[in-house]
Motif scaffolding. Structure first.
Motif, PDB file in Angstrom:
ATOM      1  N   ILE A 167    -127.477 -34.299  -2.359  1.00 17.01           N
ATOM      2  CA  ILE A 167    -127.104 -34.485  -1.063  1.00 17.01           C
ATOM      3  C   ILE A 167    -126.514 -35.945  -0.912  1.00 17.01           C
ATOM      4  N   HIS A 168    -127.251 -36.791  -1.275  1.00 17.02           N
ATOM      5  CA  HIS A 168    -127.000 -38.380  -1.031  1.00 17.02           C
ATOM      6  C   HIS A 168    -126.101 -38.980  -2.189  1.00 17.02           C
ATOM      7  N   TYR A 169    -125.802 -38.312  -3.312  1.00 19.05           N
ATOM      8  CA  TYR A 169    -125.189 -38.681  -4.352  1.00 19.05           C
ATOM      9  C   TYR A 169    -124.007 -39.357  -4.171  1.00 19.05           C
ATOM     10  N   GLN A 170    -122.979 -38.418  -3.476  1.00 19.98           N
ATOM     11  CA  GLN A 170    -121.781 -38.940  -3.150  1.00 19.98           C
ATOM     12  C   GLN A 170    -121.633 -40.054  -2.162  1.00 19.98           C
ATOM     13  N   ASN A 171    -122.583 -40.097  -1.152  1.00 16.08           N
ATOM     14  CA  ASN A 171    -122.525 -41.184  -0.259  1.00 16.08           C
ATOM     15  C   ASN A 171    -123.096 -42.433  -1.233  1.00 16.08           C
ATOM     16  N   THR A 172    -123.822 -42.332  -2.016  1.00 13.22           N
ATOM     17  CA  THR A 172    -124.251 -43.577  -2.859  1.00 13.22           C
ATOM     18  C   THR A 172    -123.047 -43.912  -3.910  1.00 13.22           C
ATOM     19  N   LEU A 173    -122.183 -42.965  -4.518  1.00 11.11           N
ATOM     20  CA  LEU A 173    -121.065 -43.282  -5.074  1.00 11.11           C
ATOM     21  C   LEU A 173    -120.071 -43.945  -4.301  1.00 11.11           C
ATOM     22  N   ASN A 174    -119.817 -43.446  -2.906  1.00  9.08           N
ATOM     23  CA  ASN A 174    -118.672 -43.889  -2.145  1.00  9.08           C
ATOM     24  C   ASN A 174    -119.108 -45.545  -1.962  1.00  9.08           C
ATOM     25  N   TYR A 175    -120.437 -45.967  -1.946  1.00  9.39           N
ATOM     26  CA  TYR A 175    -120.417 -47.563  -1.546  1.00  9.39           C
ATOM     27  C   TYR A 175    -120.102 -48.226  -2.695  1.00  9.39           C
ATOM     28  N   PHE A 176    -120.574 -47.620  -4.017  1.00 11.12           N
ATOM     29  CA  PHE A 176    -119.963 -48.519  -4.854  1.00 11.12           C
ATOM     30  C   PHE A 176    -118.652 -48.345  -5.427  1.00 11.12           C
ATOM     31  N   ASP A 177    -117.812 -47.220  -5.181  1.00 10.09           N
ATOM     32  CA  ASP A 177    -116.532 -47.054  -5.381  1.00 10.09           C
ATOM     33  C   ASP A 177    -115.853 -47.834  -4.299  1.00 10.09           C
ATOM     34  N   ASN A 178    -116.130 -47.850  -3.121  1.00 14.69           N
ATOM     35  CA  ASN A 178    -115.116 -48.268  -1.871  1.00 14.69           C
ATOM     36  C   ASN A 178    -115.930 -49.194  -1.098  1.00 14.69           C
ATOM     37  N   ARG A 179    -117.151 -49.475  -1.453  1.00  9.52           N
ATOM     38  CA  ARG A 179    -117.889 -50.710  -0.570  1.00  9.52           C
ATOM     39  C   ARG A 179    -117.936 -50.045   0.797  1.00  9.52           C
TER      40      ARG A 179
END
Length: 53
Positions: A3-15
């Motif tokens: 569930i949190h995987y996409q949110n974590t990736l959003n931080y590293f991709d887009n800050r």
């Protein structure tokens, strides 16, 4: 976990984070605490609008 995987990736991709939403929620909690629970919804919303808009 996924569930949190996409949110974590959003931080590293887009800050991008949801820190602004969390900050606003904290301000709402402080406002509610000052009035020890607000029963009048119109007063509550107008107070929030006056303070944080």
């Amino acid at each position: 976990m996924s569930i949190h995987y996409q949110n974590t990736l959003n931080y590293f991709d887009n800050r991008s984070t949801n820190s602004s939403a969390e900050s606003f929620n904290a301000k709402i909690k402080v406002f509610r605490a000052q009035f020890r629970g607000v029963k009048n919804i119109e007063f509550f919303l107008s107070g929030l609008t006056n303070i944080y808009a």
